[in-house]
Design a protein around this motif. Sequence first.
Motif, PDB file in Angstrom:
ATOM      1  N   ARG A   1      -5.567   7.929  -4.381  1.00  8.78           N
ATOM      2  CA  ARG A   1      -5.079   6.826  -3.537  1.00  8.78           C
ATOM      3  C   ARG A   1      -4.737   5.579  -4.363  1.00  8.78           C
ATOM      4  NH1 ARG A   1      -5.120   6.105   1.763  1.00  8.78           N
ATOM      5  NH2 ARG A   1      -6.444   7.934   2.058  1.00  8.78           N
TER       6      ARG A   1
ATOM      7  N   GLU B   1      -0.508   8.332   2.856  1.00  9.03           N
ATOM      8  CA  GLU B   1      -1.178   9.525   3.399  1.00  9.03           C
ATOM      9  C   GLU B   1      -0.335  10.773   3.159  1.00  9.03           C
ATOM     10  OE1 GLU B   1      -4.277   9.645   4.384  1.00  9.03           O
ATOM     11  OE2 GLU B   1      -4.447   7.473   4.083  1.00  9.03           O
ATOM     12  N   ARG B   2       0.973  10.646   3.339  1.00 12.89           N
ATOM     13  CA  ARG B   2       1.885  11.773   3.098  1.00 12.89           C
ATOM     14  C   ARG B   2       1.844  12.185   1.627  1.00 12.89           C
ATOM     15  NH1 ARG B   2       6.681  11.208   0.993  1.00 12.89           N
ATOM     16  NH2 ARG B   2       6.884   9.017   1.600  1.00 12.89           N
TER      17      ARG B   2
ATOM     18  N   GLU C   1       1.099   2.617   4.547  1.00  5.46           N
ATOM     19  CA  GLU C   1      -0.064   3.510   4.546  1.00  5.46           C
ATOM     20  C   GLU C   1       0.295   4.931   4.950  1.00  5.46           C
ATOM     21  OE1 GLU C   1      -3.631   4.783   3.614  1.00  5.46           O
ATOM     22  OE2 GLU C   1      -3.172   2.665   3.356  1.00  5.46           O
ATOM     23  N   SER C   2       1.239   5.084   5.877  1.00  3.76           N
ATOM     24  CA  SER C   2       1.624   6.444   6.294  1.00  3.76           C
ATOM     25  C   SER C   2       2.301   7.195   5.146  1.00  3.76           C
ATOM     26  CB  SER C   2       2.532   6.410   7.526  1.00  3.76           C
ATOM     27  OG  SER C   2       3.764   5.785   7.225  1.00  3.76           O
TER      28      SER C   2
END
Length: 193
Positions: free
Chosen positions: A91, A79-80, A75-76
């Motif tokens: 997304r 987001e990046r 998930e990180s």
Amino acid sequence: MELIRCGWVSDDPLYRKYHDDVWGRPQWDSKTLFAKLCLDGQQAGLSWITILKKQANYEAAFYDFDPDKIAAFDESDVERLLLNPGIVRNRLKVWSIIKNARAYLAMVEQGEDFSEFLWKFVGGTPIQNRWTDLSQVPASTPESDAMSKALKKRGFSFVGSTICYAFMQAVGMVNDHLVQCHCYETVSREESL
């Protein structure tokens, strides 16, 4: 004398180069096919030229579409990536590349060759169409329907039948250059090798 190209090609030099040198040329390498399938999925709802202009950005953001590296994204990473103006910041589309990498690796682990798996939908040999007008070119076919269904069953996403057919055209599984296009005969010869 001006070269005759398929009617979907604009005057954009990048688009012309893609049409002349890439589109419809048979691709057999599994990782090349994986990368192209991911890029074609990014096209959903957009024009191909939009993705083509962002291709280098996608290659940088997704480590040249290395499935091993992409499959480790979390998930990180999503987001990046959603902050990266060089790609389509959607997304679901970002996650689709990650899901596709994981599905690709699962196939490899099960001993399935991705290239062989994809090419079986055309019997291992490119389909040679003889279209004279863009209106004759289908958006999907029974082969792309079957490919879409099989890819979804294996966990791939953004692989609807229309995306699969665009992919099949791009990687030379079908020769959909119009017969009057300057690429038609060259691609026909390449595909018969």
